[in-house]
Design a protein around this motif. Sequence first.
Motif, PDB file in Angstrom:
ATOM      1  N   GLN A   1      81.644  57.340 -78.236  1.00  0.00           N
ATOM      2  CA  GLN A   1      81.615  58.740 -78.676  1.00  0.00           C
ATOM      3  C   GLN A   1      81.564  58.832 -80.201  1.00  0.00           C
ATOM      4  O   GLN A   1      80.773  59.594 -80.762  1.00  0.00           O
TER       5      GLN A   1
ATOM      6  N   ILE B   1      78.411  60.300 -82.554  1.00  0.00           N
ATOM      7  CA  ILE B   1      78.621  61.356 -83.539  1.00  0.00           C
ATOM      8  C   ILE B   1      78.122  60.906 -84.912  1.00  0.00           C
ATOM      9  O   ILE B   1      77.420  61.641 -85.617  1.00  0.00           O
TER      10      ILE B   1
ATOM     11  N   GLY C   1      74.742  62.527 -84.524  1.00  0.00           N
ATOM     12  CA  GLY C   1      75.234  63.808 -84.992  1.00  0.00           C
ATOM     13  C   GLY C   1      75.068  64.040 -86.479  1.00  0.00           C
ATOM     14  O   GLY C   1      74.831  65.164 -86.925  1.00  0.00           O
TER      15      GLY C   1
END
Length: 248
Positions: A108, A112, A116
């Motif tokens: 995760q 990101i 991200g």
Amino acid sequence: MSSAADNLEQLEGLLSDVDPEQVGMARNTTNLRTEGRKGDRTAEYAALAAVVVFVLVTWGIIFANDPMSLGWFTYHPILQSCAIACFTYGVLTLQPTSQPVTKAAGLQRHQIAMFGIGIPCILVGTAFMIYNKSLHSAPHFTSWHGTFGIITVVCLLTQGLIGGASVWFGGAALGGGMKAKAVWKYHRLSGYIVFSLTLFTAYLGGAWSGWVTGHSNSLVQFVGYTVAPAVILLAVYTRIRPSKMKFI
């Protein structure tokens, strides 16, 4: 972006070599075992310190030379340096993980940092540079930095999409299960290659660019664009676990 719990379920489907009993134990964070090897923490700190130096030198040179007068070019080194910082963190945060819970959390953070923040930054930074050259009717990709730069951006985008396809929705885009898992190890290997290419491109831009050479102190330039990228690369590579890729 899926939650850590969703990623855990996806990874459990890909990580077929993990014993079910071990997976159940890993759900309880109190049972997590230490994952770092001797020297891993030192290498991590070295990489983070070096990338901070790289970013500070880049931003320092820009802001010391009347950034408002540089037009759209100002945003290119600022955004690219931010992207490299994110890529470095994204690699570091996933490297030591070897248990389902830590792998899910690391994945995760990795997504990101990479998808991200990092990739958007480098795409926008590249677009600003292309636009700036177009405004001045300047030729594109005439330097080694520019040539390697556009190649690197294409590789990064491809790398990110393949990596995402191997884990999103259980790797369904690549057939799921073992098929997706087989792609993931190549994504990991090619990721180190593309990361090296990214740092080399930054080195070309900082150490050999006529603009940087003419607007910065030679020692600062050397530390920021030769020493710092070398330290980042060496630190990241010392933390590699070939066993994760199942090549050896």
